[in-house]
Scaffold this active site. Sequence first.
Site, PDB file in Angstrom:
ATOM      1  N   GLY A  42       0.790  -1.240   0.000  1.00 33.44           N
ATOM      2  CA  GLY A  42       0.000   0.000   0.000  1.00 33.44           C
ATOM      3  C   GLY A  42       0.814   1.277   0.000  1.00 33.44           C
ATOM      4  O   GLY A  42       0.493   2.233  -0.708  1.00 33.44           O
ATOM      5  N   ASP A 101      -2.864   1.890  11.597  1.00 29.51           N
ATOM      6  CA  ASP A 101      -4.137   1.505  12.205  1.00 29.51           C
ATOM      7  C   ASP A 101      -3.863   1.249  13.697  1.00 29.51           C
ATOM      8  O   ASP A 101      -3.734   2.200  14.462  1.00 29.51           O
ATOM      9  CB  ASP A 101      -4.628   0.260  11.441  1.00 29.51           C
ATOM     10  CG  ASP A 101      -6.028  -0.163  11.788  1.00 29.51           C
ATOM     11  OD1 ASP A 101      -6.548   0.271  12.827  1.00 29.51           O
ATOM     12  OD2 ASP A 101      -6.629  -0.942  11.040  1.00 29.51           O
ATOM     13  N   LYS A 129      -5.187   6.380  11.609  1.00 32.14           N
ATOM     14  CA  LYS A 129      -6.424   5.955  12.284  1.00 32.14           C
ATOM     15  C   LYS A 129      -6.143   5.970  13.777  1.00 32.14           C
ATOM     16  O   LYS A 129      -6.058   4.926  14.436  1.00 32.14           O
ATOM     17  CB  LYS A 129      -6.773   4.527  11.819  1.00 32.14           C
ATOM     18  CG  LYS A 129      -8.077   4.418  11.068  1.00 32.14           C
ATOM     19  CD  LYS A 129      -8.453   2.971  10.854  1.00 32.14           C
ATOM     20  CE  LYS A 129      -9.213   2.810   9.561  1.00 32.14           C
ATOM     21  NZ  LYS A 129      -9.635   1.420   9.328  1.00 32.14           N
ATOM     22  N   VAL A 151     -11.326   1.805   4.589  1.00 30.87           N
ATOM     23  CA  VAL A 151     -10.964   2.742   3.527  1.00 30.87           C
ATOM     24  C   VAL A 151     -10.248   2.012   2.389  1.00 30.87           C
ATOM     25  O   VAL A 151      -9.483   1.076   2.620  1.00 30.87           O
ATOM     26  CB  VAL A 151     -10.096   3.909   4.069  1.00 30.87           C
ATOM     27  CG1 VAL A 151     -10.954   4.916   4.813  1.00 30.87           C
ATOM     28  CG2 VAL A 151      -8.965   3.429   4.959  1.00 30.87           C
ATOM     29  N   ARG A 163      -6.297  -0.462  -5.507  1.00 33.23           N
ATOM     30  CA  ARG A 163      -5.199   0.374  -5.001  1.00 33.23           C
ATOM     31  C   ARG A 163      -4.989   1.568  -5.932  1.00 33.23           C
ATOM     32  O   ARG A 163      -4.419   2.570  -5.557  1.00 33.23           O
ATOM     33  CB  ARG A 163      -3.891  -0.431  -4.935  1.00 33.23           C
ATOM     34  CG  ARG A 163      -3.903  -1.576  -3.931  1.00 33.23           C
ATOM     35  CD  ARG A 163      -2.506  -2.168  -3.826  1.00 33.23           C
ATOM     36  NE  ARG A 163      -2.489  -3.476  -3.196  1.00 33.23           N
ATOM     37  CZ  ARG A 163      -2.388  -3.688  -1.883  1.00 33.23           C
ATOM     38  NH1 ARG A 163      -2.316  -2.664  -1.059  1.00 33.23           N
ATOM     39  NH2 ARG A 163      -2.360  -4.907  -1.397  1.00 33.23           N
TER      40      ARG A 163
HETATM   41  C1  PRP Z   1      -1.499  -1.989   6.166  1.00 32.54           C
HETATM   42  C2  PRP Z   1      -0.614  -0.747   6.240  1.00 32.54           C
HETATM   43  C3  PRP Z   1       0.276  -1.029   7.404  1.00 32.54           C
HETATM   44  C4  PRP Z   1      -0.579  -1.907   8.298  1.00 32.54           C
HETATM   45  C5  PRP Z   1      -1.140  -1.087   9.388  1.00 32.54           C
HETATM   46  O1  PRP Z   1      -0.869  -2.966   5.391  1.00 32.54           O
HETATM   47  O2  PRP Z   1       0.102  -0.512   5.048  1.00 32.54           O
HETATM   48  O3  PRP Z   1       1.475  -1.677   7.021  1.00 32.54           O
HETATM   49  O4  PRP Z   1      -1.661  -2.425   7.508  1.00 32.54           O
HETATM   50  O5  PRP Z   1      -1.872  -1.893  10.285  1.00 32.54           O
HETATM   51  P1  PRP Z   1      -1.595  -1.814  11.850  1.00 32.54           P
HETATM   52  O6  PRP Z   1      -1.291  -0.390  12.225  1.00 32.54           O
HETATM   53  O7  PRP Z   1      -2.897  -2.278  12.473  1.00 32.54           O
HETATM   54  O8  PRP Z   1      -0.479  -2.741  12.186  1.00 32.54           O
HETATM   55  P2  PRP Z   1      -1.592  -4.323   4.951  1.00 32.54           P
HETATM   56  O9  PRP Z   1      -1.337  -5.376   5.994  1.00 32.54           O
HETATM   57  O10 PRP Z   1      -3.037  -4.036   4.674  1.00 32.54           O
HETATM   58  O11 PRP Z   1      -0.799  -4.730   3.635  1.00 32.54           O
HETATM   59  P3  PRP Z   1      -0.810  -4.041   2.169  1.00 32.54           P
HETATM   60  O12 PRP Z   1      -0.157  -2.694   2.286  1.00 32.54           O
HETATM   61  O13 PRP Z   1      -0.017  -4.986   1.303  1.00 32.54           O
HETATM   62  O14 PRP Z   1      -2.262  -3.921   1.730  1.00 32.54           O
END
Ligand code: PRP
Length: 204
Positions: A42, A101, A129, A151, A163
């Site tokens: 992401g 998050d 968040k 989101v 994405r």
């Molecule tokens: C999302 C984001 C962070 C993580 C945040 O990645 O890019 O790395 O989640 O979550 P947290 O604060 O609760 O630990 P995701 O795991 O969705 O992977 P992606 O970027 O490949 O979609």
Amino acid sequence: MTEAATILFEERQIRRRVAELGDAITQDYAGRSPVLISVLKGGAIFLADLIRCIDLPVRMDFMSISSYGGGTKASGVVRILKDLDQDIGGEDVVVVEDIIDTGLTLSYLLSTLVAREPASLAVCTLLDKSARRIPPLEIRYRGFDCPDRFVVGYGLDHEERFRNLPMILAVESQAKLAEDPSVLVPFLTAGDRQPPSPAAPDRA
Ligand code: PRP
């Protein structure tokens, strides 16, 4: 457009905020050459736009991580699938995330990066968040505070798709989206893409 989602942050709003963050980094790291690290996947979209708003000879690098099975998001402990290409010892490092998050992933990652003894280590996230935060985290650069909603867009996926949405959507009905992910397709063409014009630089 569709009741399944509404626009939370418009493309133009994101572009303006990314430029402001780039300016702040340019000022804070004047005379230096920071390494910007993105966690795939992401964060890569945000990083790609951000570095073009920084007027310094920055470097970029990527990490790819994966959860250790079912309970891992709860601990934040991750397995590094792809490590950095560069040694960050003695370097100014900025970790660039699309969203923080719970903060568990980042908290764990920061502890592994600190062990490599960078000269400095800062965090830049597009979305914060903050209502969901578990461990306290110092975030030096923050694009937007993000409500506790699901989101999608600008790097954030729904089952690996969307994405490439130019804006960030808040999903109104996860049930509708699960039933028919194509409800988000109309948003793909709803951006404000314009032909490049030398008279209108696109940084404001
Ligand atoms: C999302 C984001 C962070 C993580 C945040 O990645 O890019 O790395 O989640 O979550 P947290 O604060 O609760 O630990 P995701 O795991 O969705 O992977 P992606 O970027 O490949 O979609």
